[in-house]
Design a protein around this motif. Structure first.
Motif, mmCIF file in Angstrom:
data_model
loop_
_atom_site.group_PDB
_atom_site.id
_atom_site.type_symbol
_atom_site.label_atom_id
_atom_site.label_comp_id
_atom_site.label_asym_id
_atom_site.label_seq_id
_atom_site.Cartn_x
_atom_site.Cartn_y
_atom_site.Cartn_z
ATOM 1 N N THR A 68 52.377 -0.205 15.550
ATOM 2 C CA THR A 68 51.034 -0.012 14.734
ATOM 3 C C THR A 68 51.181 -0.616 13.517
ATOM 4 O O THR A 68 50.158 -1.148 13.072
ATOM 5 C CB THR A 68 50.859 1.571 14.943
ATOM 6 O OG1 THR A 68 50.903 1.856 16.258
ATOM 7 C CG2 THR A 68 49.589 1.904 14.112
ATOM 8 N N SER A 117 48.229 -3.599 12.422
ATOM 9 C CA SER A 117 46.916 -3.426 11.309
ATOM 10 C C SER A 117 46.987 -4.783 10.506
ATOM 11 O O SER A 117 45.820 -5.013 10.104
ATOM 12 C CB SER A 117 47.419 -2.382 10.706
ATOM 13 O OG SER A 117 48.484 -2.489 9.764
ATOM 14 N N GLN A 162 45.418 -7.684 12.753
ATOM 15 C CA GLN A 162 44.074 -7.385 12.909
ATOM 16 C C GLN A 162 42.916 -7.871 11.553
ATOM 17 O O GLN A 162 41.895 -7.926 11.801
ATOM 18 C CB GLN A 162 43.658 -5.806 13.268
ATOM 19 C CG GLN A 162 44.198 -5.474 14.777
ATOM 20 C CD GLN A 162 44.206 -3.940 14.900
ATOM 21 O OE1 GLN A 162 43.916 -3.159 13.820
ATOM 22 N NE2 GLN A 162 44.055 -3.410 15.978
#
Length: 287
Positions: free
Chosen positions: A68, A72, A75
């Protein structure tokens, strides 16, 4: 009687001459597999010469996923955001594989954190996203300096370099960031040095991606043999002067412009734009 029985039994159990059946099967499978590989490789080479691309680019039965914290960062990447859902999975898988393969090293006290690793990795994956063989064969280590550094290899003050002997890509983090902040000036250290690594791989490797890059580059060289075209390139000032140092610097600077100003390159030199897109099999810009 017992001696006759033992003699008969030993005669019956004597193994037949020749290769055991299971070894014969394995050998046959091996020979057939090798033949299939070389035939398919030849057919793909023919296909690539006609259509200027490989049979396929992406195939990952079990795509890997980023943690995760790293996702981020991914993205927020401009190129990643424009991809469709499936290609985003491909891009993410390639990022994971690259991070697993490459060693990152900081010099002169520079801490190589997740953001730095991801920024360099995403640039590599973007540049090679149209290539099936995206892991740079002649790069094992990426070395980051805070700023300019003295190169033992070149005996000069450098902002970046590709060292095939050490299988190392060396970058000044300051200048890498400057290239990313000014994305339309045709000067990008990361793109430039990564292109050198891709170009070197195309000369030394025999995979289909390297073959396409190398063959198309030779076609581009012939195209650029026109004095009139070379003069036009100089007049438009679309490539900075450093591009004319030699053919290796020319293609590195050209790919910088291709990635940062594709519309501009396509407008002034559509044929050259097409050659570069074929070399990288990069067909993701809408120009």
């Amino acid at each position: 009687m017992s001696l006759i029985f033992l003699y008969t039994l030993s005669f019956q159990e004597k193994p037949e001459p020749g290769i055991p059946k299971f070894l014969g099967i394995i050998l046959t499978i091996g020979i057939v597999s090798i033949c299939v590989y070389y035939v398919s490789r030849y057919l793909e080479t023919v296909y690539a010469r006609i259509y200027k691309k490989p049979f396929f680019v992406h195939f990952y039965p079990m795509p890997k996923k980023l943690p995760t914290a790293l996702l981020s960062i991914l993205q927020a990447n401009t190129f990643y955001k424009q991809l469709d859902k499936q290609k985003k999975r491909y891009f993410e898988h390639r990022v994971v594989k690259f991070l697993e393969t490459i060693k990152f090293v900081g010099r002169e006290g520079l801490e190589v954190d997740n953001d730095k690793r991801m920024q360099v990795t995403m640039m590599v994956i973007q540049l090679t996203f149209g290539m099936r063989n995206y892991l740079l064969e002649y790069v094992d280590t990426i070395i980051l300096y805070p700023s300019s550094y003295y190169s033992i290899l070149n005996k000069t003050e450098n902002n970046g370099e590709f060292n095939p002997r050490s299988k190392a890509l060396v970058l000044s983090w300051e200048h890498f960031n400057i290239g990313n902040l000014h994305q339309e000036d045709g000067i990008n250290l990361g793109i430039h040095e990564i292109t050198h690594a891709i170009h070197y791989c195309s000369l030394k490797s025999n995979n289909i991606s390297s073959e396409i890059f190398h063959d198309t580059f030779l076609e581009l060289e012939k195209h650029l043999s026109s004095v009139e075209l070379r003069n036009k390139i100089i007049e438009t000032n679309i490539l900075r002067e450093y591009a004319f140092t030699d053919k290796f610097e020319f293609i590195a600077v050209l790919v910088e412009v291709f990635m940062e100003s594709p519309e501009k390159l396509n407008k002034h030199f559509p044929d050259i734009y097409t050659y570069v897109s074929r070399m990288l099999n990069f067909r993701y810009f809408k120009v």
